[in-house]
Design a protein around this motif. Structure first.
Motif, PDB file in Angstrom:
ATOM      1  N   SER A   1      17.562  -7.029  17.984  1.00 19.25           N
ATOM      2  CA  SER A   1      16.585  -7.536  17.016  1.00 19.25           C
ATOM      3  C   SER A   1      15.180  -7.557  17.616  1.00 19.25           C
ATOM      4  CB  SER A   1      16.987  -8.946  16.566  1.00 19.25           C
ATOM      5  OG  SER A   1      16.018  -9.494  15.707  1.00 19.25           O
ATOM      6  N   SER A   2      15.055  -8.004  18.868  1.00 19.86           N
ATOM      7  CA  SER A   2      13.737  -8.032  19.517  1.00 19.86           C
ATOM      8  C   SER A   2      13.191  -6.621  19.721  1.00 19.86           C
ATOM      9  CB  SER A   2      13.832  -8.751  20.870  1.00 19.86           C
ATOM     10  OG  SER A   2      13.932 -10.138  20.692  1.00 19.86           O
ATOM     11  N   PHE A   3      14.078  -5.686  20.080  1.00 20.77           N
ATOM     12  CA  PHE A   3      13.654  -4.288  20.250  1.00 20.77           C
ATOM     13  C   PHE A   3      13.155  -3.715  18.922  1.00 20.77           C
ATOM     14  CE2 PHE A   3      14.679   0.281  20.215  1.00 20.77           C
ATOM     15  CZ  PHE A   3      13.872   0.699  21.266  1.00 20.77           C
ATOM     16  N   ILE A   4      13.872  -4.029  17.842  1.00 18.99           N
ATOM     17  CA  ILE A   4      13.467  -3.566  16.517  1.00 18.99           C
ATOM     18  C   ILE A   4      12.141  -4.197  16.109  1.00 18.99           C
ATOM     19  CG2 ILE A   4      14.082  -3.603  14.066  1.00 18.99           C
ATOM     20  CD1 ILE A   4      15.686  -1.602  15.674  1.00 18.99           C
ATOM     21  N   ASP A   5      11.951  -5.468  16.442  1.00 16.24           N
ATOM     22  CA  ASP A   5      10.683  -6.145  16.127  1.00 16.24           C
ATOM     23  C   ASP A   5       9.500  -5.467  16.828  1.00 16.24           C
ATOM     24  OD1 ASP A   5      11.381  -8.141  14.309  1.00 16.24           O
ATOM     25  OD2 ASP A   5      12.053  -9.501  15.884  1.00 16.24           O
ATOM     26  N   ILE A   6       9.724  -5.005  18.055  1.00 18.39           N
ATOM     27  CA  ILE A   6       8.652  -4.285  18.766  1.00 18.39           C
ATOM     28  C   ILE A   6       8.255  -3.030  17.993  1.00 18.39           C
ATOM     29  CG2 ILE A   6       8.085  -2.976  20.855  1.00 18.39           C
ATOM     30  CD1 ILE A   6       9.836  -4.878  22.439  1.00 18.39           C
ATOM     31  N   ILE A   7       9.247  -2.281  17.515  1.00 22.04           N
ATOM     32  CA  ILE A   7       8.966  -1.069  16.735  1.00 22.04           C
ATOM     33  C   ILE A   7       8.166  -1.420  15.481  1.00 22.04           C
ATOM     34  CG2 ILE A   7      10.001   0.827  15.422  1.00 22.04           C
ATOM     35  CD1 ILE A   7      12.366   0.722  17.362  1.00 22.04           C
ATOM     36  N   SER A   8       8.587  -2.483  14.781  1.00 19.99           N
ATOM     37  CA  SER A   8       7.902  -2.899  13.561  1.00 19.99           C
ATOM     38  C   SER A   8       6.443  -3.243  13.835  1.00 19.99           C
ATOM     39  CB  SER A   8       8.617  -4.117  12.959  1.00 19.99           C
ATOM     40  OG  SER A   8       7.968  -4.560  11.788  1.00 19.99           O
ATOM     41  N   ILE A   9       6.193  -3.971  14.913  1.00 19.80           N
ATOM     42  CA  ILE A   9       4.821  -4.371  15.260  1.00 19.80           C
ATOM     43  C   ILE A   9       3.993  -3.159  15.683  1.00 19.80           C
ATOM     44  CG2 ILE A   9       3.450  -5.672  16.940  1.00 19.80           C
ATOM     45  CD1 ILE A   9       5.716  -7.780  16.878  1.00 19.80           C
ATOM     46  N   LEU A  10       4.583  -2.269  16.487  1.00 21.19           N
ATOM     47  CA  LEU A  10       3.849  -1.092  16.969  1.00 21.19           C
ATOM     48  C   LEU A  10       3.461  -0.150  15.833  1.00 21.19           C
ATOM     49  CD1 LEU A  10       5.799  -0.229  20.254  1.00 21.19           C
ATOM     50  CD2 LEU A  10       3.507  -1.216  20.058  1.00 21.19           C
ATOM     51  N   PHE A  11       4.303  -0.061  14.809  1.00 21.17           N
ATOM     52  CA  PHE A  11       3.995   0.815  13.675  1.00 21.17           C
ATOM     53  C   PHE A  11       3.110   0.116  12.639  1.00 21.17           C
ATOM     54  CE2 PHE A  11       7.167   3.653  15.265  1.00 21.17           C
ATOM     55  CZ  PHE A  11       6.929   4.872  14.664  1.00 21.17           C
ATOM     56  N   GLY A  12       3.253  -1.208  12.512  1.00 25.75           N
ATOM     57  CA  GLY A  12       2.584  -1.909  11.432  1.00 25.75           C
ATOM     58  C   GLY A  12       1.198  -2.432  11.725  1.00 25.75           C
ATOM     59  N   LEU A  13       0.990  -3.008  12.899  1.00 25.77           N
ATOM     60  CA  LEU A  13      -0.275  -3.704  13.150  1.00 25.77           C
ATOM     61  C   LEU A  13      -1.451  -2.805  13.570  1.00 25.77           C
ATOM     62  CD1 LEU A  13       0.806  -7.105  14.714  1.00 25.77           C
ATOM     63  CD2 LEU A  13      -0.465  -6.722  12.603  1.00 25.77           C
ATOM     64  N   PRO A  14      -1.242  -1.742  14.367  1.00 25.48           N
ATOM     65  CA  PRO A  14      -2.398  -0.914  14.730  1.00 25.48           C
ATOM     66  C   PRO A  14      -3.184  -0.381  13.534  1.00 25.48           C
ATOM     67  CG  PRO A  14      -0.554  -0.395  16.150  1.00 25.48           C
ATOM     68  CD  PRO A  14      -0.030  -1.325  15.097  1.00 25.48           C
TER      69      PRO A  14
ATOM     70  N   VAL B 162       8.039   0.094   8.857  1.00 22.34           N
ATOM     71  CA  VAL B 162       7.779  -1.349   8.876  1.00 22.34           C
ATOM     72  C   VAL B 162       8.792  -2.098   8.023  1.00 22.34           C
ATOM     73  CG1 VAL B 162       6.149  -3.164   8.220  1.00 22.34           C
ATOM     74  CG2 VAL B 162       5.335  -1.133   9.418  1.00 22.34           C
ATOM     75  N   PHE B 163       9.029  -1.627   6.798  1.00 21.63           N
ATOM     76  CA  PHE B 163       9.938  -2.325   5.896  1.00 21.63           C
ATOM     77  C   PHE B 163      11.380  -2.267   6.402  1.00 21.63           C
ATOM     78  CE2 PHE B 163       6.368  -2.340   3.099  1.00 21.63           C
ATOM     79  CZ  PHE B 163       6.614  -3.297   2.130  1.00 21.63           C
ATOM     80  N   SER B 164      11.816  -1.106   6.859  1.00 20.67           N
ATOM     81  CA  SER B 164      13.220  -0.960   7.283  1.00 20.67           C
ATOM     82  C   SER B 164      13.494  -1.712   8.583  1.00 20.67           C
ATOM     83  CB  SER B 164      13.579   0.518   7.436  1.00 20.67           C
ATOM     84  OG  SER B 164      12.763   1.156   8.399  1.00 20.67           O
ATOM     85  N   THR B 165      12.558  -1.655   9.539  1.00 21.70           N
ATOM     86  CA  THR B 165      12.787  -2.362  10.804  1.00 21.70           C
ATOM     87  C   THR B 165      12.741  -3.874  10.616  1.00 21.70           C
ATOM     88  OG1 THR B 165      10.422  -2.098  11.327  1.00 21.70           O
ATOM     89  CG2 THR B 165      11.963  -0.525  12.313  1.00 21.70           C
ATOM     90  N   ARG B 166      11.845  -4.352   9.759  1.00 20.52           N
ATOM     91  CA  ARG B 166      11.786  -5.795   9.505  1.00 20.52           C
ATOM     92  C   ARG B 166      13.081  -6.268   8.844  1.00 20.52           C
ATOM     93  NH1 ARG B 166       6.462  -7.287   6.815  1.00 20.52           N
ATOM     94  NH2 ARG B 166       5.708  -6.884   8.915  1.00 20.52           N
ATOM     95  N   THR B 167      13.619  -5.458   7.941  1.00 22.59           N
ATOM     96  CA  THR B 167      14.890  -5.798   7.294  1.00 22.59           C
ATOM     97  C   THR B 167      16.025  -5.816   8.308  1.00 22.59           C
ATOM     98  OG1 THR B 167      14.139  -4.773   5.236  1.00 22.59           O
ATOM     99  CG2 THR B 167      16.511  -5.131   5.475  1.00 22.59           C
ATOM    100  N   MET B 168      16.064  -4.815   9.167  1.00 22.36           N
ATOM    101  CA  MET B 168      17.126  -4.742  10.161  1.00 22.36           C
ATOM    102  C   MET B 168      17.062  -5.922  11.129  1.00 22.36           C
ATOM    103  SD  MET B 168      18.113  -1.668  12.792  1.00 22.36           S
ATOM    104  CE  MET B 168      19.585  -1.809  13.829  1.00 22.36           C
ATOM    105  N   ALA B 169      15.860  -6.283  11.565  1.00 19.98           N
ATOM    106  CA  ALA B 169      15.710  -7.411  12.493  1.00 19.98           C
ATOM    107  C   ALA B 169      16.203  -8.707  11.860  1.00 19.98           C
ATOM    108  CB  ALA B 169      14.249  -7.541  12.915  1.00 19.98           C
ATOM    109  N   THR B 170      15.872  -8.912  10.585  1.00 17.26           N
ATOM    110  CA  THR B 170      16.326 -10.119   9.889  1.00 17.26           C
ATOM    111  C   THR B 170      17.833 -10.130   9.727  1.00 17.26           C
ATOM    112  OG1 THR B 170      14.236 -10.117   8.653  1.00 17.26           O
ATOM    113  CG2 THR B 170      15.987 -11.542   7.838  1.00 17.26           C
TER     114      THR B 170
ATOM    115  N   SER C  80       7.906 -11.735  13.208  1.00 18.74           N
ATOM    116  CA  SER C  80       8.509 -10.690  14.043  1.00 18.74           C
ATOM    117  C   SER C  80       8.227 -10.912  15.521  1.00 18.74           C
ATOM    118  CB  SER C  80       7.961  -9.311  13.632  1.00 18.74           C
ATOM    119  OG  SER C  80       8.318  -8.995  12.305  1.00 18.74           O
ATOM    120  N   GLY C  81       7.157 -11.636  15.836  1.00 17.02           N
ATOM    121  CA  GLY C  81       6.785 -11.823  17.238  1.00 17.02           C
ATOM    122  C   GLY C  81       7.216 -13.139  17.855  1.00 17.02           C
ATOM    123  N   MET C  82       7.921 -13.986  17.097  1.00 18.47           N
ATOM    124  CA  MET C  82       8.163 -15.353  17.574  1.00 18.47           C
ATOM    125  C   MET C  82       9.471 -15.598  18.314  1.00 18.47           C
ATOM    126  SD  MET C  82       9.149 -17.334  14.036  1.00 18.47           S
ATOM    127  CE  MET C  82      10.738 -17.015  13.242  1.00 18.47           C
TER     128      MET C  82
END
Length: 335
Positions: free
Chosen positions: A60-73, A99-107, A300-302
């Motif tokens: 889940s943490s690894f997936i959150d990193i992907i979500s943040i790297l793709f979404g926030l920049p 962003v949508f798929s990784t956030r769903t997977m992490a949750t 995602s970062g908490m």
């Protein structure tokens, strides 16, 4: 006069959105990437990674990193009017889907970790046997498939240069926006959160039931010396229960605070879509939409910070072990 006031407010709200993207997004980016990277390093240690629940949290943490790297920049670049997703459709599609798929997977992985804890705390041996590494890996693959299938339509639906929407990279039809909003509200947020609450409470109930049985055994079967030893173990178990309850409470409360508003926002925009109000109303909607996005990225970062504060001695010991290993390697190279 009223028109000029509305124009001034609209400009101010648009400026707030731009400042959020310029200055808040970078802070969340650093907060999330550093926290999840540390979480991955801690959870991947040999003493923890063999635990099925830990594997869920690690992935889940690894997936959150992907979500943040793709979404926030892109949001950071958007604060300076340099966001490529606003004009280039293929970048828009990849960014939105990721962003949508990784956030769903992490949750979903956190939800599965909650179910795993319930199974492990059960008095039914058959339920406990379900919590094998083989089944955990199957569940991870299943969550990946569900996340991909839920948002695969975005490769068709999302395009750049969309007008009268909160972002230039957005759904190109009302049907696409409706499907995306409802999918995100229910599949990504509300359903996993409800399941987490239910199974979390059931886990606590199982733990208390086990302690009641142990207490009965202490008072009716064991002699005085054995009773004292068991009481010490019970005291230690109660501390673990306290950490479990604190961790569960913090997770649920933060998910409610950070994710549920965005789910409500999605449902509201389904009933009253963008482009249906005045210029001021649209600016307010855009501001609410952007705040909801940033809150979701905070969620995602908490995990690392929650684990440090509420994870008990097991997690803090793993952190100290990691620091010790890194220090030994660094000083070893210097010598």
């Amino acid at each position: 006069m009223a028109l000029s006031i509305d124009t001034g407010l609209t400009y101010s709200l648009d400026n707030i959105v731009q400042q959020l993207n310029r200055y808040v997004s970078p802070a969340i980016f650093i907060f999330g990437v550093v926290g999840n990277t540390l979480n991955c390093l801690v959870l991947s240690q040999r003493t923890l990674r063999s635990n099925p629940c830990t594997l869920f949290l690690l992935v889940s943490s690894f997936i959150d990193i992907i979500s943040i790297l793709f979404g926030l920049p892109t949001r950071i670049l958007g604060g300076w009017n340099l966001d490529p997703t606003t004009t280039i459709s293929w970048i828009c599609k990849i960014r939105a889907f990721t962003v949508f798929s990784t956030r769903t997977m992490a949750t979903w992985l956190i939800m599965l970790a909650t179910i795993d804890r319930w199974l492990l705390s059960s008095t039914d041996v058959h339920r406990r046997q379900i919590c094998s590494m083989k089944n955990v890996k199957r569940a991870i693959i299943l969550s990946l498939i569900v996340s991909i299938l839920t948002y695969v339509h975005m490769f068709y639906c999302y395009n750049a240069n969309i007008e009268d929407q909160p972002l230039k990279c957005y759904g190109n039809t009302e049907t696409c926006r409706l499907i995306t909003d409802l999918s995100y509200a229910f599949i990504s947020i509300l359903i996993p959160l409800i399941i987490m609450i239910i199974f979390g409470l059931m886990t606590i109930s199982n733990v208390h039931r086990i302690h009641s049985r142990v207490h009965h055994r202490i008072t009716t079967i064991l002699d005085n010396d054995e009773r004292m030893k068991m009481k010490k173990k019970m005291l230690h178990s109660k501390k673990l229960d306290h950490h479990l309850l604190c961790m569960l409470s913090v997770e649920v409360i933060l998910l409610i605070v950070l994710c549920v508003p965005q789910a409500i926002e999605k449902l509201y925009f389904t009933l009253k879509p963008f482009g249906s109000g005045s210029g001021l109303e649209e600016s307010i909607k855009v501001l609410i939409y952007n705040i909801g996005l940033l809150l979701a990225f905070i969620a995602s970062g908490m995990p690392f910070y929650i684990n440090v504060l509420a994870g008990g001695s097991v997690y803090t010991k793993a952190c100290s072990d990691l620091i010790q290993i890194v220090a030994e390697k660094m000083f070893g190279k210097l010598q």
